[in-house]
Enzyme design. Sequence first.
Site, PDB file in Angstrom:
ATOM      1  N   CYS A 259       0.860  -1.180   0.000  1.00  0.00           N
ATOM      2  CA  CYS A 259       0.000   0.000   0.000  1.00  0.00           C
ATOM      3  C   CYS A 259       0.895   1.228   0.000  1.00  0.00           C
ATOM      4  O   CYS A 259       1.733   1.391   0.910  1.00  0.00           O
ATOM      5  CB  CYS A 259      -0.887  -0.006   1.240  1.00  0.00           C
ATOM      6  SG  CYS A 259      -1.883   1.482   1.469  1.00  0.00           S
TER       7      CYS A 259
ATOM      8  N   CYS B 140      -1.016   3.870  -6.956  1.00  0.00           N
ATOM      9  CA  CYS B 140      -1.835   3.168  -5.963  1.00  0.00           C
ATOM     10  C   CYS B 140      -2.011   1.747  -6.476  1.00  0.00           C
ATOM     11  O   CYS B 140      -2.296   1.544  -7.668  1.00  0.00           O
ATOM     12  CB  CYS B 140      -3.184   3.855  -5.795  1.00  0.00           C
ATOM     13  SG  CYS B 140      -4.373   2.926  -4.783  1.00  0.00           S
TER      14      CYS B 140
END
Length: 284
Positions: free
Chosen positions: A77, A200
């Site tokens: 992440c 992302c």
Amino acid sequence: MNDTAQQPIGVFDSGVGGLSVLQALRAELPHERFVYLADSGHAPYGERGDAYVAARTHAISDFLCAQHHIKALVVACNTATAAAIHEARVRHPQLPLVGVEPALKPAVAATRTGHVGVIGTRGTLGSAKFARLLASLEGQARFTIQPCDGLAHAIERSTAHPPTATQDATEIRALCAQYTGAMGPFGTEEGAIDTLVLGCTHYVFAQDILRDLLGPDVALIATGEPVARQTRRLLQTAHALACQETPLGADAVTVFTTGALEPLQNAVGRWLQLPARCCSTVDL
């Protein structure tokens, strides 16, 4: 080989986006076992504060170490890496730990027009870690940075429905069009953006839509494969690579979520071709 070689590798993300990194890890390390945690009950991270994201990172890393005896941790992440990986390294000094960051360096190597676009969450693109990375490449390319509020969450929500559902795909496409449209022209013409960094891990699962919007000549750069190679390097250095002779199958992957179970099962079936039995919920 040491005694930890047969222990699993831990992987986590705010939701299902990190499955794109798990996909790359399984391709690079087919003999390894993995435990993946999707913190969907507390997503999206990208629109939370650093203190909140750091607290979730520590809770998850502590759980994976204590309950699953992981031999390495991949923070799949961008937002959690930016907010908390330095603290996680202090908290678990014995643990090989790999984070993700927007792949600006590979993008600089790939661009021909010298103009690179970067899309990501507001948390990632506004972080001090990202600012340092961007500053380290000053003068090597022109960067256009675009926060994409809501896009990771829309991709996350899309797993609640069968892959044939069109409503979520329409929303994802509209958000991709909105944000890439705000960045300026894409293409191979002088001054155009010819390379787009997917900052992302969720965005990998929208790459077909992005490709359709931007055309075949724009390079899309993600982080999964470099992260997988770095994980292999760290395990080799620690003499902790698994020694199975044949690749492991679906039973070598355990997947948890802090949110609803069915969306996770849909996601691992759609994107990793894993059976629903791999998935379960955890209260964390």
